[in-house]
Write an enzyme that holds these catalytic residues in place. Sequence first.
Site, PDB file in Angstrom:
ATOM      1  N   LEU A 104       0.882  -1.174   0.000  1.00  0.00           N
ATOM      2  CA  LEU A 104       0.000   0.000   0.000  1.00  0.00           C
ATOM      3  C   LEU A 104       0.912   1.213   0.000  1.00  0.00           C
ATOM      4  O   LEU A 104       1.910   1.228   0.731  1.00  0.00           O
ATOM      5  CB  LEU A 104      -0.881   0.033   1.255  1.00  0.00           C
ATOM      6  CG  LEU A 104      -2.137  -0.822   1.311  1.00  0.00           C
ATOM      7  CD1 LEU A 104      -2.826  -0.613   2.649  1.00  0.00           C
ATOM      8  CD2 LEU A 104      -3.088  -0.483   0.179  1.00  0.00           C
ATOM      9  N   ASP A 105       0.593   2.239  -0.799  1.00  0.00           N
ATOM     10  CA  ASP A 105       1.465   3.406  -0.787  1.00  0.00           C
ATOM     11  C   ASP A 105       1.320   4.159   0.539  1.00  0.00           C
ATOM     12  O   ASP A 105       0.384   3.941   1.304  1.00  0.00           O
ATOM     13  CB  ASP A 105       1.231   4.311  -2.003  1.00  0.00           C
ATOM     14  CG  ASP A 105      -0.126   4.985  -2.006  1.00  0.00           C
ATOM     15  OD1 ASP A 105      -0.483   5.620  -0.998  1.00  0.00           O
ATOM     16  OD2 ASP A 105      -0.837   4.905  -3.026  1.00  0.00           O
ATOM     17  N   ARG A 106       2.268   5.030   0.793  1.00  0.00           N
ATOM     18  CA  ARG A 106       2.360   5.704   2.098  1.00  0.00           C
ATOM     19  C   ARG A 106       1.068   6.400   2.501  1.00  0.00           C
ATOM     20  O   ARG A 106       0.647   6.337   3.663  1.00  0.00           O
ATOM     21  CB  ARG A 106       3.501   6.725   2.056  1.00  0.00           C
ATOM     22  CG  ARG A 106       3.730   7.443   3.387  1.00  0.00           C
ATOM     23  CD  ARG A 106       4.712   8.580   3.213  1.00  0.00           C
ATOM     24  NE  ARG A 106       4.155   9.594   2.317  1.00  0.00           N
ATOM     25  CZ  ARG A 106       4.866  10.599   1.811  1.00  0.00           C
ATOM     26  NH1 ARG A 106       6.150  10.690   2.075  1.00  0.00           N
ATOM     27  NH2 ARG A 106       4.282  11.481   1.010  1.00  0.00           N
ATOM     28  N   THR A 108      -2.000   5.820   1.574  1.00  0.00           N
ATOM     29  CA  THR A 108      -3.200   4.978   1.582  1.00  0.00           C
ATOM     30  C   THR A 108      -3.273   4.195   2.878  1.00  0.00           C
ATOM     31  O   THR A 108      -2.276   3.643   3.336  1.00  0.00           O
ATOM     32  CB  THR A 108      -3.188   4.006   0.388  1.00  0.00           C
ATOM     33  OG1 THR A 108      -3.131   4.762  -0.826  1.00  0.00           O
ATOM     34  CG2 THR A 108      -4.432   3.134   0.385  1.00  0.00           C
TER      35      THR A 108
END
Length: 240
Positions: A104-106, A108
């Site tokens: 998961l990106d930072r 999100t």
Amino acid sequence: METGRIRLNKFLASSGECSRREADRLIEAGRVTVDGERAGVGETVTGKEKIKIDDHIIHSEERKVVVAYYKPAGVTVTKSDPHARVTLEEVFHYPIHLTYAGRLDRDTEGLLLMTNDGDLIEAMMRGSAHHEKEYIVRTRSKISDDALHQMARGIWLKDLEQKTRPCRVERLGDYTFRIVLTQGLNRQIRRMVKAVGADVKTLKRVRVLTVTTRGLKPGTQRELSRDETAELYRAAGLQR
């Protein structure tokens, strides 16, 4: 193969450190040693040797564990990032070493599956498997029906030079919608929303295949039950 020995790539995968494919890449790159000697592709081990990736000693875990973790926004899913304010290793703790199955990106938040099963990690990372991931999106401005229809049909992402797969989209409000993806392009939802002229305010992953965030709050976690784990493995196309 000598009785009691297994391939090194399988041993590394069973530790939850990486998938078998990634293990082969690490071995080929000379980053794996067995009792101080550089490992070779196809090498077998008993598991009693001192096996290391770089300077990290690897231990195989017999019991396969899957933990559902609710990643807060702002946490970087990586082992080392000099620019990260907070990394996953700093906030997620478990008695045995677990690795994330799908990032998961930072910015999100939401569901992150953590496991020590390299085969599950590899299955979850395989884009061709069309595994479902469900998100709740809130935009900074009202999102039009036409924009939602465009995303549902599949949309051309200019910077990636790729069209997204058709997906399920459901309006939840003027600013919010639910989207179910079966692929995992880099920052895909943010790019899709930008392509239709809007911007993401918040993004939350609420489901991966059969596992949801139900009962979890940001920063909390729970180990899946035996039945939940079996259901996840079936959905991922694995026998357990």
